[in-house]
Design an enzyme around this catalytic site. Structure first.
Site, PDB file in Angstrom:
ATOM      1  N   ASP A 195       8.583 -15.723  -5.613  1.00 30.62           N
ATOM      2  CA  ASP A 195       7.587 -16.336  -6.682  1.00 30.62           C
ATOM      3  C   ASP A 195       8.158 -16.523  -7.889  1.00 30.62           C
ATOM      4  O   ASP A 195       7.673 -17.151  -8.687  1.00 30.62           O
ATOM      5  CB  ASP A 195       6.425 -15.569  -6.730  1.00 30.62           C
ATOM      6  CG  ASP A 195       5.651 -15.692  -5.117  1.00 30.62           C
ATOM      7  OD1 ASP A 195       6.095 -16.188  -4.424  1.00 30.62           O
ATOM      8  OD2 ASP A 195       4.641 -15.089  -5.078  1.00 30.62           O
ATOM      9  N   GLU A 203       0.971 -22.223  -2.186  1.00 29.27           N
ATOM     10  CA  GLU A 203      -0.034 -21.510  -1.470  1.00 29.27           C
ATOM     11  C   GLU A 203      -1.290 -21.170  -2.429  1.00 29.27           C
ATOM     12  O   GLU A 203      -2.417 -20.984  -1.996  1.00 29.27           O
ATOM     13  CB  GLU A 203       0.334 -20.099  -0.877  1.00 29.27           C
ATOM     14  CG  GLU A 203       0.760 -19.079  -1.740  1.00 29.27           C
ATOM     15  CD  GLU A 203       1.156 -18.011  -1.000  1.00 29.27           C
ATOM     16  OE1 GLU A 203       2.073 -17.222  -1.315  1.00 29.27           O
ATOM     17  OE2 GLU A 203       0.380 -17.570   0.009  1.00 29.27           O
ATOM     18  N   TYR A 211       7.438 -17.876   6.096  1.00 28.87           N
ATOM     19  CA  TYR A 211       8.069 -16.765   6.296  1.00 28.87           C
ATOM     20  C   TYR A 211       9.662 -16.985   6.348  1.00 28.87           C
ATOM     21  O   TYR A 211      10.463 -16.339   6.361  1.00 28.87           O
ATOM     22  CB  TYR A 211       7.843 -15.905   7.413  1.00 28.87           C
ATOM     23  CG  TYR A 211       6.394 -14.930   6.919  1.00 28.87           C
ATOM     24  CD1 TYR A 211       6.387 -14.309   5.996  1.00 28.87           C
ATOM     25  CD2 TYR A 211       5.100 -15.607   7.482  1.00 28.87           C
ATOM     26  CE1 TYR A 211       5.063 -13.973   5.297  1.00 28.87           C
ATOM     27  CE2 TYR A 211       3.896 -15.226   7.150  1.00 28.87           C
ATOM     28  CZ  TYR A 211       3.965 -14.017   6.192  1.00 28.87           C
ATOM     29  OH  TYR A 211       2.703 -13.727   5.793  1.00 28.87           O
ATOM     30  N   GLY A 267       0.980  -1.157   0.049  1.00 29.17           N
ATOM     31  CA  GLY A 267       0.020   0.026  -0.166  1.00 29.17           C
ATOM     32  C   GLY A 267       0.815   1.193   0.080  1.00 29.17           C
ATOM     33  O   GLY A 267       1.937   1.105  -0.328  1.00 29.17           O
TER      34      GLY A 267
HETATM   35  N1  LIG Z   1      -1.008  -1.006 -10.391  1.00 28.85           N
HETATM   36  C1  LIG Z   1      -0.302  -0.384  -9.218  1.00 28.85           C
HETATM   37  N2  LIG Z   1      -0.004   0.978  -9.711  1.00 28.85           N
HETATM   38  C2  LIG Z   1       0.914   1.708  -8.742  1.00 28.85           C
HETATM   39  N3  LIG Z   1       1.232   1.094  -7.439  1.00 28.85           N
HETATM   40  C3  LIG Z   1       1.091  -0.099  -7.090  1.00 28.85           C
HETATM   41  C4  LIG Z   1       0.272  -0.868  -8.203  1.00 28.85           C
HETATM   42  N4  LIG Z   1       0.199  -1.970  -7.617  1.00 28.85           N
HETATM   43  C5  LIG Z   1       0.681  -2.271  -6.529  1.00 28.85           C
HETATM   44  N5  LIG Z   1       1.403  -0.962  -6.353  1.00 28.85           N
HETATM   45  C6  LIG Z   1       2.177  -0.484  -5.116  1.00 28.85           C
HETATM   46  O1  LIG Z   1       3.367  -1.302  -5.038  1.00 28.85           O
HETATM   47  C7  LIG Z   1       3.744  -1.717  -3.966  1.00 28.85           C
HETATM   48  C8  LIG Z   1       4.139  -2.995  -3.914  1.00 28.85           C
HETATM   49  O2  LIG Z   1       2.886  -3.961  -4.319  1.00 28.85           O
HETATM   50  P1  LIG Z   1       2.682  -5.281  -3.787  1.00 28.85           P
HETATM   51  O3  LIG Z   1       2.399  -5.332  -2.324  1.00 28.85           O
HETATM   52  O4  LIG Z   1       1.484  -5.843  -4.920  1.00 28.85           O
HETATM   53  O5  LIG Z   1       4.057  -6.250  -3.893  1.00 28.85           O
HETATM   54  P2  LIG Z   1       4.844  -6.596  -5.214  1.00 28.85           P
HETATM   55  O6  LIG Z   1       5.679  -5.539  -5.455  1.00 28.85           O
HETATM   56  O7  LIG Z   1       4.009  -7.313  -6.284  1.00 28.85           O
HETATM   57  O8  LIG Z   1       5.784  -7.714  -4.415  1.00 28.85           O
HETATM   58  P3  LIG Z   1       5.311  -8.985  -4.003  1.00 28.85           P
HETATM   59  O9  LIG Z   1       5.915  -9.826  -4.912  1.00 28.85           O
HETATM   60  O10 LIG Z   1       5.991  -9.265  -2.792  1.00 28.85           O
HETATM   61  O11 LIG Z   1       4.141  -9.054  -3.816  1.00 28.85           O
HETATM   62  C9  LIG Z   1       2.774  -1.181  -2.865  1.00 28.85           C
HETATM   63  O12 LIG Z   1       3.020  -0.107  -2.126  1.00 28.85           O
HETATM   64  C10 LIG Z   1       1.365  -1.011  -3.855  1.00 28.85           C
HETATM   65  O13 LIG Z   1       0.739   0.020  -3.330  1.00 28.85           O
HETATM   66  O1  LIG Z   2       2.211 -11.987   3.822  1.00 31.65           O
HETATM   67  P1  LIG Z   2       2.842 -11.174   3.133  1.00 31.65           P
HETATM   68  O2  LIG Z   2       3.904 -10.364   3.532  1.00 31.65           O
HETATM   69  O3  LIG Z   2       1.767 -10.084   2.726  1.00 31.65           O
HETATM   70  O4  LIG Z   2       3.182 -11.814   1.689  1.00 31.65           O
HETATM   71  C1  LIG Z   2       2.807 -13.087   1.149  1.00 31.65           C
HETATM   72  C2  LIG Z   2       3.220 -12.877  -0.294  1.00 31.65           C
HETATM   73  O5  LIG Z   2       4.258 -12.704  -0.642  1.00 31.65           O
HETATM   74  C3  LIG Z   2       4.956 -13.287  -1.470  1.00 31.65           C
HETATM   75  O6  LIG Z   2       5.770 -14.040  -1.084  1.00 31.65           O
HETATM   76  C4  LIG Z   2       5.211 -12.735  -2.856  1.00 31.65           C
HETATM   77  O7  LIG Z   2       6.529 -11.880  -2.460  1.00 31.65           O
HETATM   78  C5  LIG Z   2       3.709 -14.432  -1.919  1.00 31.65           C
HETATM   79  O8  LIG Z   2       3.925 -15.796  -2.449  1.00 31.65           O
HETATM   80  C6  LIG Z   2       2.839 -14.435  -0.928  1.00 31.65           C
HETATM   81  O9  LIG Z   2       1.585 -14.390  -1.040  1.00 31.65           O
END
Ligand SMILES: Nc1ncnc2c1ncn2[C@@H]1O[C@H](COP(=O)(O)OP(=O)(O)OP(=O)(O)O)[C@@H](O)[C@H]1O
Ligand SMILES: O=P(O)(O)OC[C@H]1O[C@](O)(CO)[C@@H](O)[C@@H]1O
Ligand SMILES: [Mg+2]
EC number: 2.7.1.11
Length: 546
Positions: free
Chosen positions: A318, A417, A469, A263
């Site tokens: 992932d 998962e 984790y 977020g």
């Molecule tokens: N479509 C988007 N546009 C702008 N910001 C985004 C968008 N999607 C996610 N974010 C922002 O990017 C950050 C990380 O997003 P997210 O929690 O989905 O993790 P991630 O980068 O996909 O990594 P993970 O593999 O851990 O899920 C957050 O701060 C979120 O608000």
């Molecule tokens: O519990 P958290 O910190 O939101 O992260 C869980 C997610 O993070 C990931 O490892 C991606 O980084 C996913 O496989 C999993 O669903």
């Protein structure tokens, strides 16, 4: 049935062929295509049968092309010039956004990155140091081949074809590394690093390399943004000054020196903060979501005509980012998962009728589960989101567990998962980034297994391990350490070269830059018709569970 599913017998016997095709569909194989290929000869019909492409010469190309992308445009394969057109389109898609797109008059300077004579303490009052004899730079026109297999038919395992004949189409992407000319004066740079999303082994290694490389260019102002994008919105979260001294040993522990979060503030708010703080180089470490954010920041900077470089470094255990061999942290996660699998195996093996169940991460992609199963050689059943399965019924997982208990005396299951979410009640919950919070498939399988064996009156000892984790909080292993080092360095080279809205990756063992949108169109997932998944099935010996 399994043995028949892609055999010549299945091809010639229509009843068997129907059964075989059904089995193949369950496994995600292209058996139907092979049948057509045998009956009608190679070429477009085989391709049509194999992939269900539309009629006529103009084919709506819905398959993944050799670049791993879902094509957006229809391609007219009856046009003899389709191939160069495709390549031109590919080249423009993979062209890297550059500061000169917005500032055509931007004038480069000779690079301050030179391994022969840099001194990090040097001031630039007397001009920039240079070494004209040094040949360590990458030419902007250097390219790396994206895909290296020439599939002779769409029916080849894991084939990624563009046209019905699976023609060889070279697709080149930009080589990463230091350029001879740079678009930022080091003394005018304020670089920021931010780590977003979940944790991943290697985050500290990448931070460290970015800082070290920036210093070699001569940058003095380097800061870390605390707790992901959140650190751009919360004034109480102050920037962390970074230097070689600060990051020297950070790679020795897991996690992120800067902290992570999901977020956070809106894109305009983030860019407002960057403008206010004078940040003109931003390094963003994260997964799909983070990269979507990085690209949006890059676009907002362009809209405001800011001379800013935004460069991503893909982070996810992932391994679900398109086009790259792997993302950093994945290897370490697979290695760490071995411990959980081995414990589950020993527990199961030592108990009377022992069943071990291990749940590994992988929201929508089963890479960790598949690779960990392959690496351990201790898994009897591997379940991933990409391959549907039944728990109950004559072909279900539980029936196979009974068979394993009867024949081997013990069994070990590895489940990703994101697998089997159809069995679980949806929570409708979302995390702060908008990602769906999944229900616990591991616990479900554990409960169903206990119930099933109780009902059939067979005593079993079920042990469930969820190392979730633990596998992502550890420090990077050696191979990830090297990957992080190269990616971190290349991120800095890309920013100094004037690129923005790009990310770094490893592609056929070479290092490249991609425009961000090309790698985040959708999460990369295991191809059930890939050799790797087939190898996993060979290794576990599991049947179809449908
Ligand atoms: N479509 C988007 N546009 C702008 N910001 C985004 C968008 N999607 C996610 N974010 C922002 O990017 C950050 C990380 O997003 P997210 O929690 O989905 O993790 P991630 O980068 O996909 O990594 P993970 O593999 O851990 O899920 C957050 O701060 C979120 O608000
Ligand atoms: O519990 P958290 O910190 O939101 O992260 C869980 C997610 O993070 C990931 O490892 C991606 O980084 C996913 O496989 C999993 O669903
Ligand atoms: Mg994500």
């Amino acid at each position: 049935m399994d043995a028949l599913s892609c055999s010549p017998a299945a091809i010639t016997n229509p009843r068997r062929a129907t059964l075989a095709a059904a089995a193949a569909r369950r496994r995600g194989l292209s058996c139907l295509g092979r049948r057509h290929a045998e009956n009608e000869g190679p070429g477009s019909r085989a391709f049509l049968g194999c992939r269900g492409i539309g009629q006529g010469g103009v084919v709506k190309n819905e398959i993944k092309n050799a670049g791993g992308q879902r094509d957006r445009a229809a391609i007219d394969f009856s046009d003899p010039g389709w191939k160069p057109k495709f390549q031109r389109d590919f080249e423009s898609r993979f062209d890297l956004p550059h500061l000169k797109d917005v500032f055509p008059d931007a004038v480069p300077i000779p690079s301050t990155f030179c391994l022969r004579m840099r001194s990090p303490t040097e001031e630039f009052a007397d001009g920039y140091p240079s070494d004209e004899k040094w040949h360590g730079y990458i030419n902007n026109s250097d390219r790396v081949l994206l895909k290296v297999i020439h599939y002779s038919s769409p029916t080849s395992a894991g084939a990624q074809c563009i046209d019905p004949d699976c023609s060889w189409v070279e697709q080149w992407v930009h080589r990463a590394g230091p350029r001879e000319e740079i678009y930022f004066r080091p003394e005018e740079v304020k670089a920021a690093i931010v780590t977003c999303g979940g944790l991943c082994p290697g985050l500290n290694d990448v931070i460290r390399q970015i800082v070290i490389t920036l210093e070699i260019y001569g940058v003095k102002k380097i800061v870390g943004i605390p707790f992901g994008y959140r650190g751009f919105g919360d004034e109480g979260l102050t920037e962390m000054p970074l230097s070689r001294k600060v990051v020297q040993n950070v790679h020795l522990s897991g996690g992120s020196l800067l902290g992570v979060s999901r977020g956070g503030p809106s894109i305009p708010e983030i860019v407002d903060t960057m403008e206010r703080r004078g940040i003109n180089m931003l390094f963003v470490l994260g997964g799909n979501g983070t990269h979507a954010g990085a690209n949006a920041i890059h676009n907002e900077c362009r809209k405001r005509r800011l001379r800013v470089a935004v460069v991503g470094v893909p982070k996810t255990i992932d391994n679900d980012i398109l086009l790259m061999d792997k993302t950093f942290g994945f290897d370490t996660a697979v290695e760490e998962a071995q411990r959980a699998i081995n414990s589950a195996y020993i527990e199961a093996h030592s108990a009377y009728h022992g069943i071990g169940i291990v749940k590994l991460m992988g929201r929508s992609s089963g890479y960790i589960a598949m690779h960990a199963s392959l690496a351990s050689g201790q898994i009897d059943i591997c379940l991933i989101p990409e391959v549907p399965f039944h728990l109950h019924g004559p072909h279900g997982v539980l029936r196979h567990l009974k068979y394993l208990i009867e024949t081997k005396g013990s069994a070990v299951v590895c489940v990703a998962e994101g697998a089997g979410q159809n069995f679980l009640e949806k929570t409708n919950a979302k995390d702060a980034s908008g990602n769906i919070v999944l229900s616990d498939i591991g616990v479900h399988i554990q409960q169903e297994t206990k119930k099933y064996f109780r009902e059939i009156g067979v005593p079993v000892d079920v042990k469930y391990i969820d190392p979730t984790y633990m596998i992502r909080a550890c420090r990077a292993n050696a191979s990830d350490g090297i990957l992080c080092t190269v990616l971190g360095q290349n991120a800095v080279h890309g920013a100094f070269a004037g690129y923005s809205g790009i990310t770094v990756g490893i592609c056929n063992t070479h290092y490249v830059y991609f425009p961000i949108p090309e790698v985040i169109q959708y999460p990369r997932s295991v191809d059930p018709n890939s050799r790797m998944w087939h190898r996993c099935l060979t290794s576990t010996g599991q049947p179809d569970f449908i």
